[in-house]
Each structure stands twice: as C-alpha cells, then as structure tokens.
Design a protein around this motif. Structure first.
Motif, mmCIF file in Angstrom:
data_model
loop_
_atom_site.group_PDB
_atom_site.id
_atom_site.type_symbol
_atom_site.label_atom_id
_atom_site.label_comp_id
_atom_site.label_asym_id
_atom_site.label_seq_id
_atom_site.Cartn_x
_atom_site.Cartn_y
_atom_site.Cartn_z
ATOM 1 N N GLY A 43 0.788 -1.222 0.000
ATOM 2 C CA GLY A 43 0.000 0.000 0.000
ATOM 3 C C GLY A 43 0.821 1.274 0.000
ATOM 4 N N LEU A 44 2.041 1.231 -0.540
ATOM 5 C CA LEU A 44 2.904 2.411 -0.563
ATOM 6 C C LEU A 44 2.611 3.261 -1.790
ATOM 7 C CD1 LEU A 44 6.312 0.716 0.379
ATOM 8 C CD2 LEU A 44 4.646 1.771 1.916
ATOM 9 N N ALA A 45 2.964 4.530 -1.707
ATOM 10 C CA ALA A 45 2.875 5.400 -2.877
ATOM 11 C C ALA A 45 3.796 4.864 -3.963
ATOM 12 C CB ALA A 45 3.257 6.827 -2.510
ATOM 13 N N ALA A 46 3.360 4.933 -5.212
ATOM 14 C CA ALA A 46 4.162 4.411 -6.320
ATOM 15 C C ALA A 46 5.499 5.126 -6.436
ATOM 16 C CB ALA A 46 3.387 4.542 -7.632
ATOM 17 N N ALA A 47 5.580 6.346 -5.882
ATOM 18 C CA ALA A 47 6.834 7.098 -5.951
ATOM 19 C C ALA A 47 7.936 6.443 -5.124
ATOM 20 C CB ALA A 47 6.615 8.531 -5.461
ATOM 21 N N ALA A 95 14.378 -8.179 -1.474
ATOM 22 C CA ALA A 95 13.212 -8.988 -1.106
ATOM 23 C C ALA A 95 13.048 -9.041 0.407
ATOM 24 C CB ALA A 95 13.360 -10.397 -1.682
ATOM 25 N N LEU A 96 14.159 -9.218 1.124
ATOM 26 C CA LEU A 96 14.097 -9.214 2.591
ATOM 27 C C LEU A 96 13.626 -7.857 3.115
ATOM 28 C CD1 LEU A 96 17.439 -11.104 3.330
ATOM 29 C CD2 LEU A 96 15.134 -11.975 3.756
ATOM 30 N N SER A 97 14.070 -6.793 2.470
ATOM 31 C CA SER A 97 13.695 -5.446 2.908
ATOM 32 C C SER A 97 12.200 -5.205 2.737
ATOM 33 C CB SER A 97 14.484 -4.405 2.108
ATOM 34 O OG SER A 97 15.875 -4.570 2.287
ATOM 35 N N ALA A 98 11.635 -5.700 1.634
ATOM 36 C CA ALA A 98 10.194 -5.541 1.418
ATOM 37 C C ALA A 98 9.405 -6.252 2.508
ATOM 38 C CB ALA A 98 9.811 -6.082 0.047
ATOM 39 N N ALA A 99 9.863 -7.441 2.888
ATOM 40 C CA ALA A 99 9.192 -8.152 3.975
ATOM 41 C C ALA A 99 9.329 -7.394 5.290
ATOM 42 C CB ALA A 99 9.773 -9.560 4.111
ATOM 43 N N LEU A 100 10.492 -6.792 5.515
ATOM 44 C CA LEU A 100 10.715 -6.037 6.750
ATOM 45 C C LEU A 100 9.813 -4.810 6.829
ATOM 46 C CD1 LEU A 100 12.370 -5.681 9.348
ATOM 47 C CD2 LEU A 100 14.117 -4.495 7.975
ATOM 48 N N MET A 101 9.466 -4.238 5.668
ATOM 49 C CA MET A 101 8.605 -3.047 5.656
ATOM 50 C C MET A 101 7.219 -3.313 6.242
ATOM 51 S SD MET A 101 9.310 -1.141 2.024
ATOM 52 C CE MET A 101 10.947 -0.610 1.523
ATOM 53 N N THR A 102 6.795 -4.569 6.262
ATOM 54 C CA THR A 102 5.468 -4.874 6.793
ATOM 55 C C THR A 102 5.378 -4.596 8.286
ATOM 56 O OG1 THR A 102 6.072 -7.195 7.180
ATOM 57 C CG2 THR A 102 5.089 -6.646 5.057
ATOM 58 N N GLY A 108 13.127 -1.194 6.922
ATOM 59 C CA GLY A 108 13.040 -1.853 5.632
ATOM 60 C C GLY A 108 13.407 -0.930 4.486
ATOM 61 N N PHE A 109 12.986 0.346 4.591
ATOM 62 C CA PHE A 109 13.310 1.299 3.528
ATOM 63 C C PHE A 109 14.815 1.560 3.486
ATOM 64 C CE2 PHE A 109 13.949 5.670 2.021
ATOM 65 C CZ PHE A 109 13.372 5.562 0.760
ATOM 66 N N VAL A 113 17.405 0.916 0.320
ATOM 67 C CA VAL A 113 18.324 1.871 -0.307
ATOM 68 C C VAL A 113 19.674 1.205 -0.565
ATOM 69 C CG1 VAL A 113 19.597 4.023 0.042
ATOM 70 C CG2 VAL A 113 17.182 3.899 0.645
ATOM 71 N N LEU A 114 20.168 0.469 0.432
ATOM 72 C CA LEU A 114 21.425 -0.257 0.247
ATOM 73 C C LEU A 114 21.275 -1.337 -0.818
ATOM 74 C CD1 LEU A 114 24.312 -1.053 1.001
ATOM 75 C CD2 LEU A 114 23.365 -2.393 2.909
ATOM 76 N N ALA A 115 20.152 -2.053 -0.790
ATOM 77 C CA ALA A 115 19.933 -3.136 -1.739
ATOM 78 C C ALA A 115 19.943 -2.631 -3.178
ATOM 79 C CB ALA A 115 18.602 -3.834 -1.441
#
Length: 458
Positions: A43-47, A95-102, A108-109, A113-115
């Motif tokens: 549900g994040l902004a596409a930006a 992929a791990l970062s996206a899961a962490l964002m939940t 996660g963000f 950035v590093l990824a």
C-alpha cells in the motif's frame, strides 16, 4: 586488447548470451514484481519504489568509467562474475527489505536503499564489461547476429522468470517472494560461472597503465580526456540525446504497468507478473522480426536501422496512446493483454534498431573508445530510466489524487509517455539526417546495450 585473444565463435557468443539471460532473470524481479508488491500489497505510494529504482540507475552513472577501464585493458570475466554476485546480493536484500517493511517500515526502507545501490552497481559492472568483451572479441561479420542472439537471450531471462516465477508466487506471501528470489539468484550465478569458465584467456588482454608507472590521478585525468573526446564527437552527442529521450519514454511505463493491472483490471500478483511476461514475449517477437528483416535487406542495412528506429518509436507511441485512450474510454473492458503484447512488439523493433545504430557509432573513428562510448550511452540510458520510472510513478500518484478513479489517472500518464516517444522519433530522424559521412561507418550493426528493461540494461 591484444591479438593473443581469438575472436569468439558462435558458442562463445551464446555463452555471453547466457550471462545476459541470468542478468535479466534477476532484474525483472526487482523492477517489475517487487515494484507491484510495494504499491499494491504494502500500500505504498508508487513514488517510493520509483525512487528506489531511480537510485539504482543513478549508481549506474559511473558506467563510462567502467567502460574506459575495459578500453584500457585487463580481464573482464572477473568483473562480470563479481558484478553478478553483487547484483544477486542486492536482489535478495531487496526482497528481505520488502518483507521487513510490513512491520518496520523505516528499517526496511533503509535496507532497500542499500539493496538497490548494490543492484545498480552489479548491473553496471557486469553489463558494461560483458558488452565491451563482446564488442572487442566478435568478428565484424558476426556482430549483427551476435546482437540478436545476446539481446534475445536476455529477454528470455525476463520471460522465463516472469512466467515461471509468477507461477511460484501463487498464492502470494513474502516468504514465497524471498524463496523465489534466492532460487533465481542462485541459478543465475551458477549459469554465469559456467558460461564464463575458460571463455577469456587467463593472461591480461593488454598491458595495464597501472603497470606502466601511471598513478590514479593520471589515470583519472586520462579518463576525463577520453570522455570529453567522446562527448565532442557530434554524432555521439546527438545519439546520447536521442538515447535519453527514447529511454525516458521506454521506461516511464515500467513501474506502473503491474500496479495498473492490479488497480484497474483486478489482476493478482502472479497474473500481473505474467502480464509482464507477455509484454516481454512481444518484445522478443519484435526483436526477432527486426533482426531477420535487417539481415535480409543487407546492403541498405544502415538506412533500414534508422527507418526502423523511427518506426519503432512511432509504433510504441501508438500502443501507449491506445492503452491510455482505451482505458479512459472502456476501463477494465479494454483488451489489456493484446495491447500490452502490441506495445512489446513495438518496443522490440525500436530497441533492436536503436542498438544496431549504437554499435555502428560505437566503433566509428577507430579510436578504441568502444567501452567509453558504450558507457556514455549507458549512463544516458540509466539517467533516463531513473527519471522515467520515478516521473511515471509520481505522475500516477498525482493524477490519482486529483481524479475520482485510477483508470483515467493511469490513462493520462500513458498518453504523456506516447507523446514522448513521438519526440524521440523526431530526434532519431535528426541523427540520421545529420550523419554527413555514413560511408565511413561500419555497415554491420551490433548490440552494445544492456538493460533495457530494466531495463536495462543491461
């Protein structure tokens, strides 16, 4: 370069194509699937994913330096394998970062950035050196075929990952996303290692300047001279501008196509990933048709490539305008799959023709600046892809905030992208019209462009 290294045979070209396949397999997950997950599932902004993808392209602005390093000598296979390893590490971390964002968005963000910095560095290092190796070690009589083989094999990486990976992502979960990413990266690294094994002589291709008493300051000064020589070539400069505008149009729909399929047409993650696969299959078909037509025409190939570059831009503009206007008029009833396949075919025709023109110009002048020129155009492409992805995503966010439903918001952005392709067609005509001495340029087109869809890219 030295005469000790023999030209590639067909097997050598195919082996480099396998590396492109592996690279494309990883990149499609990052620029397509993961983007959709951030926008729809998180549900994040596409930006936000647009900014991350733009960041990975910004890292690739150092491509001219990598290309210059390939021009001045040294083995390229370690750079290619090392770049692929860095790319794989970045993809898994993404992929791990996206899961962490939940659960922990900012952590996660930050990890993302590093990824994406690792992804950008890996694509640039592997892609630039791979293409320099292909350019130098391929016989002129085989460069046209090498162009088609290597590029098509990269698109195959997109198609296979989108189709097979999309299937394994049903039903979606972040655990599945991580597992699929790890498996794709492991397979890609294994393919890269086996493809490169024994492909390049163990000895250096040329005597490195560092071994001749040249310090880093002198080396950097020499690089700046080489870069300015390339930029001061009118044809190289005009082509750089064309690459920027055309790739701006080419990339602006990349980050919004899957969210568009989800919001307007109700596609789930696996289905929207497979839709990207359909687009890439269309791109593959467009490339094959263009390559075959160019080979058959033969003697008039240079004019053919310019004409198909312009025609491909116009066809891409038409497909995007149809997507935008059709969506605005019919909404979810518009035949999305057929329109996306048509867009892919047009993109493929444009890309292969533009790549042929690029390699013709890359070898012009006999100054051994193939890598530097390729790096300059790669940097122009990277900037355009970064801006295009971000501006396309941000434009959708703004339009959705101002409109009552997502369909007209996406439609407006697709129309703007189509108009940008029309500007690119006009610039392509300018490049052809101002080439005063086509006769001195090699008539055999070839491929020196990674990432297209990226990217990409390569």
């Amino acid at each position: 370069m030295t005469g000790a290294a023999p030209p590639f045979g067909w097997l050598g070209i195919v082996r480099l194509g396998l590396v492109q396949t592996a690279l494309g397999a990883i990149v499609i997950l990052m620029t397509s699937t993961l983007n959709r997950v951030m926008v729809v599932e998180l549900g994040l902004a596409a930006a936000i994913p647009g900014l991350l993808v733009s960041w990975h392209y910004a890292v690739q602005m150092s491509r001219p330096r990598w290309g210059y390093g390939a021009d001045t000598g040294g083995r390229r296979a370690p750079w290619i394998l090392g770049g692929m390893a860095v790319l794989a590490a970045g993809a898994i971390l993404a992929a791990l970062s996206a899961a962490l964002m939940t659960s922990h968005f900012w952590a996660g963000f930050a990890a993302s950035v590093l990824a994406y910095a690792l992804i950008g560095g890996g694509v640039g290092a592997a892609g630039t050196n791979l293409l320099a190796l292909l350019a130098i070690r391929t016989q002129p009589s085989r460069k046209a075929a090498a162009a088609a083989i290597v590029w098509i094999m990269m698109i195959m990486g997109f198609v296979l990952t989108a189709g097979i990976g999309g299937g394994f992502l049903k039903p979606f979960s972040f655990d599945r996303l991580i597992l699929v990413t790890v498996c794709v990266c492991a397979i890609a690294l294994a393919v890269t290692f086996l493809a490169l094994r024994g492909l390049e002589p163990v000895q250096k291709l040329s005597t490195r300047r560092a071994g001749s008493g040249v310090d880093s300051a002198q080396e950097n000064a020499a690089f700046r001279v080489a870069l300015m020589e390339t930029w001061n070539d009118p044809q190289a400069r005009r082509f750089t501008v064309f690459v920027f505008v055309s790739m701006l149009a080419y990339s602006a729909q990349d980050l919004i196509l899957e969210p568009f399929a989800g919001f307007v047409h109700g596609y789930d993650v696996g289905s929207s990933t497979q839709l990207s696969g359909m687009q890439n299959m269309g791109t593959l078909l467009g490339m094959i048709v263009t390559a075959i037509a160019g080979t058959v025409i033969g003697k008039s190939r240079a004019g053919f490539m310019r004409a198909w570059t312009v025609g491909g831009c116009i066809a891409s503009a038409s497909a995007l305008l149809a997507l935008g206007l059709g969506t605005y008029s019919f909404g979810a009833d518009w035949p999305l799959a057929a329109n996306v396949i048509a867009l892919g075919i047009a993109n493929g025709a444009f890309a292969v023709a533009a790549i042929g023109s690029m390699m013709t110009l890359a070898s012009a002048g006999g100054t051994r600046r193939e890598g530097t020129r390729m790096g300059l155009w790669g940097a122009s492409q990277a900037i355009a892809f970064g801006l295009g992805g971000f501006l396309g995503a941000a434009a959708v966010d703004v339009a959705r905030a101002l409109m009552d439903s997502p369909a007209p918001a996406f439609a407006l952005v697709f129309v703007l992208e189509g108009l940008t392709f029309i500007v690119a067609a006009a610039l392509a005509l300018r490049v052809g019209a101002t080439r005063a001495d086509d006769a001195r340029l090699p008539s055999m087109p070839s491929h020196e462009f990674l990432t297209v869809r990226t990217g990409d890219a390569t």
